[in-house]
Design a protein around this motif. Sequence first.
Motif, PDB file in Angstrom:
ATOM      1  N   SER A 108       0.848  -1.187   0.000  1.00 19.30           N
ATOM      2  CA  SER A 108       0.000   0.000   0.000  1.00 19.30           C
ATOM      3  C   SER A 108       0.885   1.238   0.000  1.00 19.30           C
ATOM      4  CB  SER A 108      -0.964   0.007   1.186  1.00 19.30           C
ATOM      5  OG  SER A 108      -0.255  -0.015   2.398  1.00 19.30           O
ATOM      6  N   ALA A 109       0.373   2.317  -0.560  1.00 21.18           N
ATOM      7  CA  ALA A 109       1.170   3.531  -0.654  1.00 21.18           C
ATOM      8  C   ALA A 109       0.276   4.749  -0.627  1.00 21.18           C
ATOM      9  CB  ALA A 109       1.993   3.522  -1.939  1.00 21.18           C
ATOM     10  N   ALA A 110       0.865   5.863  -0.206  1.00 21.60           N
ATOM     11  CA  ALA A 110       0.173   7.151  -0.224  1.00 21.60           C
ATOM     12  C   ALA A 110       1.214   8.241  -0.419  1.00 21.60           C
ATOM     13  CB  ALA A 110      -0.575   7.373   1.088  1.00 21.60           C
ATOM     14  N   VAL A 111       0.795   9.309  -1.054  1.00 22.14           N
ATOM     15  CA  VAL A 111       1.650  10.479  -1.177  1.00 22.14           C
ATOM     16  C   VAL A 111       1.387  11.333   0.069  1.00 22.14           C
ATOM     17  CG1 VAL A 111       2.172  12.526  -2.523  1.00 22.14           C
ATOM     18  CG2 VAL A 111       1.604  10.381  -3.677  1.00 22.14           C
ATOM     19  N   VAL A 112       2.446  11.654   0.804  1.00 21.84           N
ATOM     20  CA  VAL A 112       2.308  12.451   2.025  1.00 21.84           C
ATOM     21  C   VAL A 112       3.223  13.669   1.941  1.00 21.84           C
ATOM     22  CG1 VAL A 112       1.667  10.479   3.476  1.00 21.84           C
ATOM     23  CG2 VAL A 112       4.050  11.085   3.219  1.00 21.84           C
ATOM     24  N   ALA A 113       2.901  14.686   2.705  1.00 24.48           N
ATOM     25  CA  ALA A 113       3.721  15.891   2.738  1.00 24.48           C
ATOM     26  C   ALA A 113       5.068  15.571   3.392  1.00 24.48           C
ATOM     27  CB  ALA A 113       3.009  16.978   3.516  1.00 24.48           C
ATOM     28  N   ALA A 114       6.131  16.129   2.822  1.00 24.23           N
ATOM     29  CA  ALA A 114       7.475  15.931   3.386  1.00 24.23           C
ATOM     30  C   ALA A 114       7.557  16.632   4.726  1.00 24.23           C
ATOM     31  CB  ALA A 114       8.515  16.459   2.434  1.00 24.23           C
ATOM     32  N   GLU A 115       8.284  16.016   5.640  1.00 22.87           N
ATOM     33  CA  GLU A 115       8.417  16.591   6.985  1.00 22.87           C
ATOM     34  C   GLU A 115       9.515  17.602   7.032  1.00 22.87           C
ATOM     35  OE1 GLU A 115       8.847  13.426   9.772  1.00 22.87           O
ATOM     36  OE2 GLU A 115       6.952  12.561   9.217  1.00 22.87           O
TER      37      GLU A 115
END
Length: 76
Positions: free
Chosen positions: A69-76
């Motif tokens: 599974s994968a998701a695009v997330v905001a970089a920290e």
Amino acid sequence: MLQVMVADGRTSCAQATRLVRAFHQQIGDRQPAGSDRPAGGTVEGWTCVSGPPSALGGTICTRGSATVSAAVVAAE
């Protein structure tokens, strides 16, 4: 940033990331950023589905009992 999770432990993180990126390239022209429709396809024997980008849909790829599974997330 692409966040990938391997559910079965037999697929390496590098392989899972490569798989999801290849799938995203495959559906890129069918699923623009504002789309409200899911898109599916196959990559290297894996069946993948990506949820609607407008709803921040993630991606699931399966092959037999293996799941990525994968998701695009905001970089920290």
